[in-house]
Structure formats: C-alpha cells, structure tokens
Motif scaffolding. Structure first.
Motif, PDB file in Angstrom:
ATOM      1  N   THR A 261      -2.222 -37.507 -26.188  1.00  0.00           N
ATOM      2  CA  THR A 261      -3.475 -37.354 -25.471  1.00  0.00           C
ATOM      3  C   THR A 261      -3.922 -35.903 -25.479  1.00  0.00           C
ATOM      4  N   MET A 262      -5.203 -35.672 -25.797  1.00  0.00           N
ATOM      5  CA  MET A 262      -5.798 -34.347 -25.669  1.00  0.00           C
ATOM      6  C   MET A 262      -6.396 -34.241 -24.273  1.00  0.00           C
ATOM      7  N   ASN A 263      -5.834 -33.382 -23.440  1.00  0.00           N
ATOM      8  CA  ASN A 263      -6.280 -33.280 -22.050  1.00  0.00           C
ATOM      9  C   ASN A 263      -6.556 -31.826 -21.720  1.00  0.00           C
ATOM     10  N   ARG A 264      -7.820 -31.507 -21.422  1.00  0.00           N
ATOM     11  CA  ARG A 264      -8.196 -30.145 -21.070  1.00  0.00           C
ATOM     12  C   ARG A 264      -8.563 -30.073 -19.587  1.00  0.00           C
ATOM     13  N   GLY A 265      -7.643 -30.507 -18.737  1.00  0.00           N
ATOM     14  CA  GLY A 265      -7.907 -30.509 -17.302  1.00  0.00           C
ATOM     15  C   GLY A 265      -8.504 -31.832 -16.849  1.00  0.00           C
ATOM     16  N   THR A 266      -8.986 -31.857 -15.618  1.00  0.00           N
ATOM     17  CA  THR A 266      -9.586 -33.072 -15.069  1.00  0.00           C
ATOM     18  C   THR A 266     -10.953 -32.757 -14.467  1.00  0.00           C
ATOM     19  N   TYR A 267     -11.754 -33.792 -14.350  1.00  0.00           N
ATOM     20  CA  TYR A 267     -13.078 -33.628 -13.749  1.00  0.00           C
ATOM     21  C   TYR A 267     -12.981 -33.346 -12.251  1.00  0.00           C
TER      22      TYR A 267
ATOM     23  N   LEU B 100     -12.632 -47.225 -29.146  1.00  0.00           N
ATOM     24  CA  LEU B 100     -13.207 -46.070 -29.837  1.00  0.00           C
ATOM     25  C   LEU B 100     -13.595 -44.979 -28.840  1.00  0.00           C
ATOM     26  N   GLY B 101     -14.015 -45.387 -27.650  1.00  0.00           N
ATOM     27  CA  GLY B 101     -14.354 -44.423 -26.607  1.00  0.00           C
ATOM     28  C   GLY B 101     -13.148 -43.597 -26.182  1.00  0.00           C
ATOM     29  N   ASP B 102     -11.985 -44.244 -26.107  1.00  0.00           N
ATOM     30  CA  ASP B 102     -10.753 -43.512 -25.770  1.00  0.00           C
ATOM     31  C   ASP B 102     -10.435 -42.454 -26.823  1.00  0.00           C
ATOM     32  N   ILE B 103     -10.732 -42.782 -28.091  1.00  0.00           N
ATOM     33  CA  ILE B 103     -10.363 -41.904 -29.205  1.00  0.00           C
ATOM     34  C   ILE B 103     -11.427 -40.824 -29.454  1.00  0.00           C
ATOM     35  N   ALA B 104     -12.696 -41.239 -29.527  1.00  0.00           N
ATOM     36  CA  ALA B 104     -13.773 -40.298 -29.863  1.00  0.00           C
ATOM     37  C   ALA B 104     -14.389 -39.640 -28.634  1.00  0.00           C
TER      38      ALA B 104
ATOM     39  N   LEU C  59     -24.297 -35.486 -17.565  1.00  0.00           N
ATOM     40  CA  LEU C  59     -22.990 -35.953 -18.040  1.00  0.00           C
ATOM     41  C   LEU C  59     -22.206 -34.788 -18.648  1.00  0.00           C
ATOM     42  N   PRO C  60     -20.953 -34.595 -18.247  1.00  0.00           N
ATOM     43  CA  PRO C  60     -20.144 -33.489 -18.788  1.00  0.00           C
ATOM     44  C   PRO C  60     -19.615 -33.819 -20.179  1.00  0.00           C
ATOM     45  N   LYS C  61     -18.956 -32.841 -20.803  1.00  0.00           N
ATOM     46  CA  LYS C  61     -18.291 -33.085 -22.077  1.00  0.00           C
ATOM     47  C   LYS C  61     -16.993 -33.839 -21.842  1.00  0.00           C
ATOM     48  N   ASP C  62     -16.545 -34.554 -22.854  1.00  0.00           N
ATOM     49  CA  ASP C  62     -15.284 -35.295 -22.744  1.00  0.00           C
ATOM     50  C   ASP C  62     -14.107 -34.329 -22.631  1.00  0.00           C
ATOM     51  N   LEU C  63     -13.231 -34.603 -21.676  1.00  0.00           N
ATOM     52  CA  LEU C  63     -12.017 -33.805 -21.508  1.00  0.00           C
ATOM     53  C   LEU C  63     -10.797 -34.501 -22.087  1.00  0.00           C
ATOM     54  N   ILE C  64     -10.818 -35.830 -22.051  1.00  0.00           N
ATOM     55  CA  ILE C  64      -9.626 -36.595 -22.448  1.00  0.00           C
ATOM     56  C   ILE C  64      -9.940 -37.458 -23.663  1.00  0.00           C
ATOM     57  N   ARG C  65      -9.150 -37.275 -24.711  1.00  0.00           N
ATOM     58  CA  ARG C  65      -9.240 -38.129 -25.890  1.00  0.00           C
ATOM     59  C   ARG C  65      -7.831 -38.515 -26.310  1.00  0.00           C
TER      60      ARG C  65
END
Length: 487
Positions: free
Chosen positions: A3-9, A79-83, A196-202
C-alpha cells in the motif's frame, strides 16, 4: 500486495474542514446516478409511442443502464483502490455527464441504449468509489452517519425517478430527463474538483482481469437471456444457451476468485451470516420496489388516465414519505438497534403491496396514494437501518469491498425486479389474451390489470420473505443479547 500511504485525511485540517461539502458532492452524483436507473420508467409509455416500439423492447433503455453498471461496478471498485478512488470518481463524473448529453440527442433505440451504457460507465465509477472515499475522509465517530446519508440518497435516487420524471416529461419532454443532469452535474464537477483532495492511499496490486471479464460475461448473459426470454419465450434454444452460458461463467468466476491472491470480489465477506442476510434482504427489497417502479407508470397513465405530470405528482408520495421517515428511522436505530426497524418496515411494505394488488381502473386516486405512501414509509423504515447493518458487520479494512458489494446487489435487485415484473405481466396477459403479448392491448384494461394484480402479489411475497428473514434476525440478535446479559 502493498500500500502507498502518505498519511491520512484525518490529519489534514483543510480536508476535515470541508468534509461535509465533500459529502454533498458525492451525494449529488450518487443521487443522479441511481435516479437515472429509474427516472426513465415514467417516460417508457412516451418513448414507446415516439419510437414506435413495444414495452418489451423500450425497456432496454432502463435495463441496459442497470446491466452495464452491474457488469462494471466491481471492476471500477478495485481499479479505484489501485489508481486512486478520488481520481476515478472525478473521471466518472465527466463520463456520466457526457453520457447524459448523448442520451438526450439520441433518435433511435440502438443509439439511446449505447448512450445509456456510456452514462452507466460513469455512474459505475462514482458508485463504486463513493463509500470508500467517505470511509477514508470521515473520522470513525462520524463515518456511520456519513455512510447512512449516502445510503439515504441511494434509496431516494432509486425510487424518486417516476415522480420527478413525470413532471419533466410533461413540462419539457423526454430528452430533458437526461439533460437535467448536465447543468447540475457541471456545477457538482466544478465544486468537486475544488474540494476533493488528492488520493493518499493506493494499493500496489494488479487488476483481476480474468475475474472482471468472467463477471461481466455472467451479468450480460444472465440479463440478456432473461430479457430476451420475455419477448420470445424461454423455450428458444438461443435463450436457453445464453442462460446456461451465464451459469457456467458464474461458476468459473467463483473458481477463479477462490484461487487468486488478489481477487476482484472478497468472498470471505459472505462468511459473516449477518452481512449475508442484510445483503440478501436489501436485494429482495430493491427487487420488490422495482416491480412497483416498472408497473406504476403504466397503471397511473394508461389505467387511471392521468397525465404524466399528474402521475408524477401521485408517485411523488413514495419519495416524500421516504424523505420524512428515513432520517427518523436512522436516528431511532442508534437508540433501539436496527433489527426491529427493518422488520417493521418490511411488514408495512407487505401490507402496501397487497393493497396495490387490489387496485383496478376505477380505484379512487386517494386510495392509490395511500398505498404508495405506505410503500414509501415501509422503505424508509427499512433502508437506513439495513445499510447500517451491512456496513457495521464487516471489519474496517473491508468497508470498501462491502460498499461495492452493497452497490452491486442493489443494482442487480433493480434488474431482477424489472425482469420479474415484466415476465409475470406478459405471461399473465398472454394467458388471458390467448396469444403472446409484449405490450398494452388497446381497449382491454382487464388484461393488463390481471397481470398487474399478479405482479404486486408476487412483490408482496418477495417482501414477506425478507420480513421473515429479518424477523428471524431480530429474534436471533435479541436472544444473543439476553444470553450476554445473563452471563
């Protein structure tokens, strides 16, 4: 899988400050995409006349949309989880608006159905990812309330179609059923791209292509076989072959999913009996409600002689009742639990549907309104608590999968409801007429009413089955609670 995780919302004060505005944007598209599954129903008599097509063919405008959503929703959820869920949601909003514009410009059935499929792809992208976005953005203390609001907008969109559509058709024309999405959608898109923020988790994983293709083949073959069977009879070799192909595709899909390390569908969700029961009851209720949705426009306009506008106002009693009851039911479920409320709602629905089964071409409009309003009350009592039960019976790590399954089952319920209603209606009408019937017979309201009575009795039986299941769940849960207190 990593998982790519750059923090949480939850750690971003800016995102938290506009989280309710984000929910409004999500709900706007959830409402529009589910509304478009049912809003066309009231326009079917008009479309049937304008395009000179029988009911059995024009119904593809509704079922083609729902079929495409069902075929694609699990794929777009994964696909949403991945992209990135937010990224895919944004793309979905643009595709949905483009499809809506093309629908209104269509002049023939094939072009209209193709435009509806484009619209469905966009709707599927937004539906598959909205609950996951809410789960990511909202803190645990508010997540249930936010998910409950999405569930309410889903239900409202699903059943408000005939009433809103009736007023639009009467005053503007059938094209505006689709075009009304364009200005509202553009406003929502503009707002969404701002808040809407940018995706943090992929998730670093591969899309399950074999599972996606097999599931799409299963959905398309199943519903194509069911719908073509209504027009030509189920004895046709081609239709029997199509239904067998659907069964084989589903078996192959399950075998593939059980073996894949990163499956399209998390089958272990269904090991939880309360989750499976809540999903099943939700499916049955949407199937029963769509029996009403597909029959009621023809009854109110062709049997009672109401204009599309008047029919729309009458059918508006369903969503109005639901708007009043659903929030109260949701709030009450926090205090007394969800099990009893889902049971009570289904009992009210059963009574209303048996009442609808007694109507005829001379029934007073006020009585028709009473049964429609009761159906809305019952649905309002049921929907919010049942959605809470679905989402509360799974671990937080599987909320996204649970939401995707919930959306899928809801849409399959809609298609199954349409199929049950039209198959039953045409079979009864054909039996009464003495020849194969796939549309209304001029000057023979008795033949349509005979079919309608059987359809509403069938939908009442479907709701009764769900009521018995929820009654069992209520007794089971209460018994477990009593044992816990005694210990």
């Amino acid at each position: 899988m990593s998982t790519m995780n750059r923090g949480t919302y939850q750690e971003d004060a800016g995102v938290q400050g506009r989280r309710w505005l984000i929910l409004i944007v999500l709900n706007l598209f959830v409402f529009m995409s589910t509304l478009d599954g049912s809003i066309v129903n009231i326009a079917l008599p008009v479309l049937s006349e304008k395009l000179n097509l029988p009911i059995a063919q024009i119904e593809w405008v509704t079922t083609g949309y729902l079929m495409a959503i069902c075929a694609a929703i699990l794929f777009f959820g994964r696909l949403g989880d991945i992209a990135g869920k937010i990224r895919l949601f944004k793309i979905g909003t643009v595709v949905f608006i483009l499809g809506s514009l093309l629908c209104g410009l269509s002049g023939s059935l094939p072009v209209l159905v193709a435009a509806r499929v484009i619209q469905a792809m966009g709707a599927s992208m937004t539906m598959a990812n909205s609950q996951g976005i809410v789960t990511d953005i909202f803190p645990a203390t508010e997540r249930g309330k936010a998910l409950g609001l999405i569930g309410t907008f889903v239900s409202l969109g699903s059943i408000a179609g005939p009433s809103l559509g009736g007023m639009i058709v009467a005053n503007l024309g059938w094209e505006y059923i689709f075009w009304v999405n364009v200005p509202i959608g553009l406003i929502a898109i503009g707002l969404g791209w701002k808040v809407l923020p940018k995706d943090l988790i992929r998730v670093k994983a591969r899309v399950d292509i074999p599972g996606s293709l097999l599931f799409a083949c299963f959905i398309i073959a199943l519903f194509a076989g069911l719908l073509l069977g209504q027009q030509h009879g189920y004895g046709s070799i081609g239709i029997i072959f199509t239904l067998i192909a659907a069964a084989l595709a589903f078996i192959a899909f399950l075998r593939v999913e059980l073996r894949r390390p990163e499956p399209l569908l998390q089958l272990n969700l269904f090991k939880n009996p309360l989750f499976s029961l809540s999903i099943l009851c939700g499916f049955l209720v949407f199937a029963a409600n769509f029996c009403f949705n597909i029959i009621s426009p023809f009854y109110t306009q062709n049997m009672l002689g109401l204009s599309p506008s008047s029919a729309g106002f009458l059918l508006m009693l369903f969503p109005i009742s639901m708007v009043v009851i659903a929030p109260l039911s949701g709030a009450l479920s926090d205090k007394i639990g969800s099990e009893f409320l889902t049971f009570a709602g289904l009992v009210v629905m059963v009574i209303a549907q048996f009442g609808l089964a007694q109507l005829h071409d001379g029934s007073p409009v006020w009585l028709v309104g009473v049964w429609i309003a009761m159906l809305g009350v019952g649905s309002g009592l049921f929907q919010s608590p049942n959605n809470s039960l679905v989402m509360s019976t799974v671990p937080r790590t599987q909320l996204g999968s649970a939401g995707s399954v919930n959306s899928l089952v809801r849409n399959i319920g809609m298609v199954v409801g349409i199929t049950i209603a039209t198959t039953t209606l045409f079979n009864v009408m054909s039996g009464k007429a003495g020849y194969r019937v796939t549309g209304l017979i001029p000057d023979r309201p008795d033949i349509f009413l005979a079919g309608m009575h059987v359809v509403f009795t069938t939908s009442a039986a479907i709701s009764l089955a769900a009521a018995l299941l929820t009654g069992w769940r209520f007794v089971h849960t209460r018994a477990g609670s009593c044992r816990g207190k005694a210990a």
